[in-house]
Design an enzyme around this catalytic site. Sequence first.
Site, PDB file in Angstrom:
ATOM      1  N   ASP A   1      47.918  39.622  49.625  1.00 49.64           N
ATOM      2  CA  ASP A   1      46.786  38.714  49.453  1.00 49.64           C
ATOM      3  C   ASP A   1      47.028  37.473  50.299  1.00 49.64           C
ATOM      4  OD1 ASP A   1      44.798  37.004  48.627  1.00 49.64           O
ATOM      5  OD2 ASP A   1      44.976  37.548  46.510  1.00 49.64           O
TER       6      ASP A   1
ATOM      7  N   GLY B   1      39.124  39.392  42.404  1.00 45.78           N
ATOM      8  CA  GLY B   1      39.889  38.155  42.357  1.00 45.78           C
ATOM      9  C   GLY B   1      39.835  37.497  40.981  1.00 45.78           C
ATOM     10  N   GLY B   2      40.971  36.991  40.526  1.00 44.40           N
ATOM     11  CA  GLY B   2      41.016  36.246  39.285  1.00 44.40           C
ATOM     12  C   GLY B   2      41.160  37.063  38.023  1.00 44.40           C
ATOM     13  N   VAL B   3      41.446  38.375  38.148  1.00 48.59           N
ATOM     14  CA  VAL B   3      41.556  39.207  36.945  1.00 48.59           C
ATOM     15  C   VAL B   3      42.991  39.325  36.441  1.00 48.59           C
ATOM     16  CG1 VAL B   3      39.500  40.554  37.501  1.00 48.59           C
ATOM     17  CG2 VAL B   3      41.744  41.342  38.297  1.00 48.59           C
ATOM     18  N   GLY B   4      43.960  38.825  37.214  1.00 45.97           N
ATOM     19  CA  GLY B   4      45.350  38.832  36.764  1.00 45.97           C
ATOM     20  C   GLY B   4      46.229  39.886  37.388  1.00 45.97           C
TER      21      GLY B   4
END
Length: 319
Positions: A60, A32-35
């Site tokens: 998601d 999560g949060g890596v783009g």
Amino acid sequence: MLLRFGKRRGDATGRTPEDASVSPIIFFGGKGGVGKTTMAAAHALRLADEGLRTLLISTDPAHSLGDALGVPLGDTPVKVSENLWAREPDADAALRRRVRQISDDAGAALPREILPAVTRHLDHATAGPGMAESALADLLMDAMEEVPGTWDRLVVDSAPTGHLLRLLDLPELLTPWVQGLVRQRERVVDADRFAAGVVGGGSDGTPDDPLLERLHARRRKLDRAATRLREDAEVRLVLVPRRMVLAETDRAAAQLVRTGFRLGTVIVNQVPADVDPEVLKAVRERFAPHGTVELPLTGTEPLGFQALRTLAAETGGFG
């Protein structure tokens, strides 16, 4: 150290990703949060700009595709650009539709006196863990069956790694369960046929059982999905150059390959100017067989169509 941002590194055979055949179904996964949502949107937009009818779908539960594209999305595909449709499925609505279908089948095939017990069981099962994921898997399988046909390409913005792995494994996990239901139902039908033969006047030898037909159809659908996930799909993992993220990505990659999935270009996102060179070196070495793309950390988010097109152009479209 010289970083060549946006440049792709070829695999062990010397090929770059653009030399390889393009898979019709592409998953973008990672922690999560890596783009990964940004990368999925940029890649889908590039495919659409090339004239390919493309569906971009999010699995998601915390959807953000609409934010990346800058347009509101919903449960059904929305045309957001020429040749590009996007969708943020409503897992709860899908689950309700599925339960309603099962209730209808049960009402058509089971004695009326046991239907209240069936309803209670369904109510309990609906609240159980994994049901929303199973409903999303159903939606994903439906979308996969529309490629080719309705769509030339399917791009999936996946849930974080653990969810992605479970989602990809669901068709094979569910197949034995459905096969068991088929066998149980076949025994019931055989018993009915035998009873009709004994007392007479009930069967012509070709019983039309809607529940059994639906179970067979679901088993065939799961078989097709499991095959296509391994033959027509690839997973492109996105990570940022940090040790913990690399460790999780490494485990995910190993599990995907071990279970027969094809790993595509690995995208190293948000590379800072003061990146740990050892981490970057480890990423390059670990994923050299699949090819890597490195993107710099910038002060702005690539939101909206123009920024996503620029991102895709800078990277050559991720292969």
